[in-house]
Design an enzyme around this catalytic site. Structure first.
Site, mmCIF file in Angstrom:
data_model
loop_
_atom_site.group_PDB
_atom_site.id
_atom_site.type_symbol
_atom_site.label_atom_id
_atom_site.label_comp_id
_atom_site.label_asym_id
_atom_site.label_seq_id
_atom_site.Cartn_x
_atom_site.Cartn_y
_atom_site.Cartn_z
ATOM 1 N N LYS A 1 0.854 -1.187 0.000
ATOM 2 C CA LYS A 1 0.000 0.000 0.000
ATOM 3 C C LYS A 1 0.894 1.243 0.000
ATOM 4 O O LYS A 1 1.508 1.587 0.993
ATOM 5 C CB LYS A 1 -0.932 0.052 1.218
ATOM 6 N N GLU B 1 9.364 15.317 16.072
ATOM 7 C CA GLU B 1 9.806 15.217 14.681
ATOM 8 C C GLU B 1 9.040 16.229 13.832
ATOM 9 O O GLU B 1 7.814 16.176 13.765
ATOM 10 C CB GLU B 1 9.563 13.801 14.153
ATOM 11 N N GLU C 1 10.035 0.845 10.504
ATOM 12 C CA GLU C 1 11.091 1.849 10.336
ATOM 13 C C GLU C 1 10.422 3.194 10.557
ATOM 14 O O GLU C 1 9.598 3.617 9.747
ATOM 15 C CB GLU C 1 11.722 1.726 8.949
ATOM 16 N N CYS D 1 13.670 10.455 7.563
ATOM 17 C CA CYS D 1 13.508 9.896 8.909
ATOM 18 C C CYS D 1 14.747 10.095 9.764
ATOM 19 O O CYS D 1 14.652 10.275 10.975
ATOM 20 C CB CYS D 1 13.145 8.428 8.819
HETATM 21 P P1 NAI Z 1 1.740 7.880 8.541
HETATM 22 O O1 NAI Z 1 2.599 7.058 9.420
HETATM 23 O O2 NAI Z 1 0.328 8.109 8.979
HETATM 24 O O3 NAI Z 1 1.644 7.239 7.059
HETATM 25 C C1 NAI Z 1 2.587 6.353 6.511
HETATM 26 C C2 NAI Z 1 1.837 5.233 5.794
HETATM 27 O O4 NAI Z 1 1.011 4.535 6.729
HETATM 28 C C3 NAI Z 1 0.889 5.707 4.685
HETATM 29 O O5 NAI Z 1 0.899 4.766 3.645
HETATM 30 C C4 NAI Z 1 -0.454 5.709 5.382
HETATM 31 O O6 NAI Z 1 -1.556 5.588 4.513
HETATM 32 C C5 NAI Z 1 -0.340 4.491 6.273
HETATM 33 N N1 NAI Z 1 -1.224 4.493 7.444
HETATM 34 C C6 NAI Z 1 -1.675 5.558 8.150
HETATM 35 N N2 NAI Z 1 -2.485 5.153 9.133
HETATM 36 C C7 NAI Z 1 -2.559 3.803 9.076
HETATM 37 C C8 NAI Z 1 -3.242 2.806 9.821
HETATM 38 N N3 NAI Z 1 -4.039 3.120 10.850
HETATM 39 N N4 NAI Z 1 -3.091 1.499 9.469
HETATM 40 C C9 NAI Z 1 -2.288 1.169 8.439
HETATM 41 N N5 NAI Z 1 -1.631 2.068 7.687
HETATM 42 C C10 NAI Z 1 -1.748 3.373 7.999
HETATM 43 O O7 NAI Z 1 2.480 9.258 8.290
HETATM 44 P P2 NAI Z 1 1.851 10.630 7.721
HETATM 45 O O8 NAI Z 1 0.525 10.876 8.396
HETATM 46 O O9 NAI Z 1 1.893 10.615 6.251
HETATM 47 O O10 NAI Z 1 2.927 11.679 8.234
HETATM 48 C C11 NAI Z 1 2.882 12.143 9.588
HETATM 49 C C12 NAI Z 1 4.281 12.254 10.127
HETATM 50 O O11 NAI Z 1 4.890 10.971 10.180
HETATM 51 C C13 NAI Z 1 5.256 13.077 9.324
HETATM 52 O O12 NAI Z 1 5.110 14.436 9.525
HETATM 53 C C14 NAI Z 1 6.560 12.551 9.841
HETATM 54 O O13 NAI Z 1 6.871 13.157 11.069
HETATM 55 C C15 NAI Z 1 6.286 11.077 10.069
HETATM 56 N N6 NAI Z 1 6.763 10.252 8.934
HETATM 57 C C16 NAI Z 1 7.905 9.516 9.090
HETATM 58 C C17 NAI Z 1 8.402 8.791 8.025
HETATM 59 C C18 NAI Z 1 9.648 7.979 8.135
HETATM 60 O O14 NAI Z 1 10.308 7.729 7.146
HETATM 61 N N7 NAI Z 1 10.009 7.485 9.286
HETATM 62 C C19 NAI Z 1 7.761 8.813 6.717
HETATM 63 C C20 NAI Z 1 6.535 9.567 6.670
HETATM 64 C C21 NAI Z 1 6.070 10.259 7.750
#
Ligand code: NAI
Ligand code: MG
Length: 490
Positions: free
Chosen positions: A187, A392, A262, A296
Site C-alpha cells: 500500500k 519530529e 522503520e 527519517c
Molecule cells: P503515517 O505514518 O500516517 O503514514 C505512513 C503510511 O502509513 C501511509 O501509507 C499511510 O496511509 C499508512 N497508514 C496511516 N495510518 C494507518 C493505519 N491506521 N493502518 C495502516 N496504515 C496506515 O504518516 P503521515 O501521516 O503521512 O505523516 C505524519 C508524520 O509521520 C510526518 O510528519 C513525519 O513526522 C512522520 N513520517 C515519518 C516517516 C519515516 O520515514 N520514518 C515517513 C513519513 C512520515
C-alpha cells in the site's frame, strides 16, 4: 524553468491485483497532487477492505500454489535483475514522475533515488540463491540425528510505505521480500502512489507471475488498516510515524503478525570544535535540508561545541540563505516543495512555535505564494526540552544546541525517545569512537551524513523502529527458520 529530459506521464492509477489492473470495487477515487503547483494530477483508486481482501487472496494463492512457490531461487533473482534493468532503461521517465508527485528536485532524484533504487534490487537479486540454513551438530544422548535448518519465506507480506522516498521505499520492501520467496501486497502512501504503480507495471514486464506483487491504493485508516488486520497476511512491514506503528501493532495483535517498523527520528548531529568546520557545515546542510527535511534520519538536533558555535552558525546560516529553493524540475534547484498541504501546515506550525521558543537565524517563512515551499530554517538558543528539539518536524527546520564537553553532549544526544541515527564531526578519533559507542541509535555517521548502501543495515532503536532493513539483516525479517531432525538410527 528547465524541462525534465522526459515529461512526466501518469501511466497508471488503478490497483494491481492478481496480475490485473482494476478500479476499486466501490468505484471511488481520491485526488493526487503536484506539490509544487498544488494542482491535481491524478485520481487514484480509493480502496477498502474488499479490494484488500482480493489482493491478499491473490498473494496467498501465488504463495501457496502458484508458479512462484515452485520457482528456483536463481530464477527469482533473475526477475529482480530484470526489474533493475528496466528501471535503469526508464530512469528519466521515473525521475520525472517522482518529481511531479513528490516535489523533490530532479537533480537529487537522478543522483540519489534512482541509483539507490536500481542497486537495491540488484543487491537483493544477488541474495535470492544464497539464502540457506545450517547443519547443526546435536547432542547424541537421545540417539543419532542429522539436524539442519532451512530458511523459508514468511508468506504474504503486507507492506505499507510513506511518501518521502516513494520509489526507494518500494525497493526496501520488495527487494528482500521477493528475494526470499514471499509474495507482497503493497500500500503506497496516498500522497505519492504514482511511481510505485509504474514500478509495478515494470515488474509485470519483467515477468513476475500474477499475484506475486499486488498494489492496493488508498488511505491508512481504510486500506492500510484492513491489510494489517487481514488473516491471510503473515507479516507487516511499515515505514512512517511511530503513532501509526503503535496503531498497527495493536491491529496486528489479533493475528500475531510478524512486524518490522522503520519510524522517525530526532537525530543528533554533533560538531566538535576540532572538526573541519566547512565540511561540518556542508554535512549539517545535507543532514537537515536534503529531501526538504522529509527524511527519517534527518540531523534535526545540531549540537555545536560552544567555542566554535558563533562562527559555525554564521557559516551555516549563510549557506542556508543561499540554498536554491523552487521549481523541482529545474536542474539547479537544491530544495523542492514539501509533499502536501498537511505537511506544509505542520512544518509552518513548528516554525511559529520555534519563533516563540528560540531565535530564528535563517528562513522562517514559506518560499513561494504557490506550492508547498519552505525556506531552510535554523533556530539557535534551543534547549533539549523545547518541543522543536523533541518532536519530529519532518521539514527543513533545524535546532542548534551549544555544548561544552563530550559527556554532556552524549547525554543530551541520548535524551530523546528516538534512536534512528547520529553523526559526529571531529578530527579526533577517540571522540568519534566514544560517540559511536555511546549513542543509542541504529546508524552512526563519522564525518559524513546520509550515506546509504543496499548492503548496510538501517533501522532504529527505541521509538525509531523494530528490526532492520537493507543488508543481510533485512532477510531475517522475511524468512522463517525451520529445524529438521532426521533419525539416523543406531
Ligand atoms: P503515517 O505514518 O500516517 O503514514 C505512513 C503510511 O502509513 C501511509 O501509507 C499511510 O496511509 C499508512 N497508514 C496511516 N495510518 C494507518 C493505519 N491506521 N493502518 C495502516 N496504515 C496506515 O504518516 P503521515 O501521516 O503521512 O505523516 C505524519 C508524520 O509521520 C510526518 O510528519 C513525519 O513526522 C512522520 N513520517 C515519518 C516517516 C519515516 O520515514 N520514518 C515517513 C513519513 C512520515
Ligand atoms: Mg498519518
Amino acid at each position: 524553468m528547465t524541462i525534465a529530459a522526459a515529461p512526466p506521464r501518469v501511466t497508471q492509477t488503478r490497483n494491481l491485483i492478481d496480475g490485473q489492473w482494476v478500479e476499486a470495487r466501490s468505484g471511488k477515487t481520491f485526488d493526487v497532487f503536484n506539490p509544487s503547483t498544488e494542482q491535481v494530477i491524478a485520481q487514484v483508486a480509493d480502496s477498502d477492505a474488499a479490494d484488500v481482501d482480493a489482493a491478499v487472496i491473490a498473494a496467498r494463492r501465488a504463495f501457496d500454489e502458484g508458479p512462484w512457490s515452485r520457482m528456483a531461487a536463481r530464477e527469482r533473482g533473475k526477475l529482480l535483475y530484470r526489474l533493475a534493468d528496466l528501471i535503469e532503461q526508464h530512469a528519466d521517465e521515473l525521475a520525472a514522475l517522482e518529481v511531479l508527485n513528490n516535489g523533490k528536485p530532479i537533480g537529487e532524484v537522478r543522483f540519489a533515488d534512482i541509483p539507490l533504487v536500481v542497486s537495491t534490487f540488484r543487491y537483493f537479486a544477488g541474495w535470492a540463491d544464497k539464502i540457506h540454513g545450517d547443519t547443526i551438530p546435536v547432542d547424541n544422548h537421545f540417539g543419532r540425528f542429522f539436524c539442519y535448518t532451512k530458511k523459508e519465506p514468511v508468506g504474504v507480506c503486507a507492506q505499507i510505505i510513506p511518501w518521502n522516498f516513494p520509489m526507494l521505499m518500494v525497493t526496501w520492501k520488495w527487494g528482500p521480500a521477493l528475494a526470499a520467496g514471499n509474495t507482497v501486497v503493497l500500500k503506497p502512501a496516498e500522497q505519492t502512489p504514482l511511481t510505485a504503480l509504474r514500478l509495478a507495471e515494470l515488474a509485470q514486464e519483467a515477468g513476475f507471475p500474477d499475484g506475486v506483487i499486488n498494489v492496493v491504493n488508498g488511505f491508512g485508516e481504510t486500506a492500510g488498516a484492513s491489510l494489517v488486520k487481514h488473516r491471510g497476511a503473515d507479516k507487516v512491514a511499515f515505514t512512517g510515524h511511530y503513532q501509526t506503528a503503535q496503531h498497527i501493532m495493536r491491529d496486528a495483535a489479533d493475528t500475531l503478525k510478524r512486524i518490522t517498523f522503520e519510524l522517525g527520528g530526532k537525530s543528533p548531529n554533533v560538531v566538535f570544535a576540532d572538526a573541519d568546520l566547512d565540511q561540518a557545515v556542508a554535512g549539517a546542510m545535507t543532514g537537515i535540508f536534503f529531501n526538504q527535511g522529509e527524511v527519517c534520519c534527518a540531523g534535526s538536533r545540531l549540537f555545536v561545541e560552544r567555542s566554535v558555535h558563533d562562527e559555525f552558525v554564521l557559516k551555516f546560516a549563510a549557506a542556508a540563505d543561499a540554498r536554491r529553493v523552487g521549481d523541482p524540475f529545474d536542474e539547479n534547484t537544491e530544495q523542492g516543495a514539501q509533499v502536501s498541504q498537511e505537511q506544509f501546515d505542520k512544518v509552518m506550525g513548528y516554525i511559529e512555535l520555534g519563533k516563540q521558543e528560540a531565535n530564528c537565524v535563517a528562513g522562517g517563512e514559506r518560499a513561494a505564494d504557490t506550492g508547498w515551499f519552505v525556506r531552510p530554517t535554523i533556530f539557535t538558543g534551543v534547549t533539549n526540552d523545547m518541543r522543536i528539539a523533541r518532536e519530529e518536524i519532518f521539514g527543513p527546520v533545524v535546532s542548534v544546541l551549544p555544548f561544552t564537553d563530550r559527556r554532556e553532549v552524549i547525554e543530551q544526544a541520548n535524551d530523546t525517545d528516538y534512536g534512528l541515527a547520529a553523526a559526529v564531526w571531529t578530527r579526533d578519533i577517540t571522540k568519534a569512537f566514544a560517540l559511536a559507542d555511546s549513542v543509542r541509535a541504529g546508524t552512526v555517521w563519522v564525518n559524513c551524513f546520509n550515506t546509504f548502501d543496499a548492503a548496510a543495515p538501517f533501522g532504529g532503536y527505541k521509538f525509531s523502529g523494530q528490526g532492520r532493513e537493507l543488508g543481510a539483516e533485512a532477510l531475517k525479517a522475511y524468512t522463517e527458520t525451520k529445524t529438521v531432525w532426521v533419525n539416523l538410527g543406531d
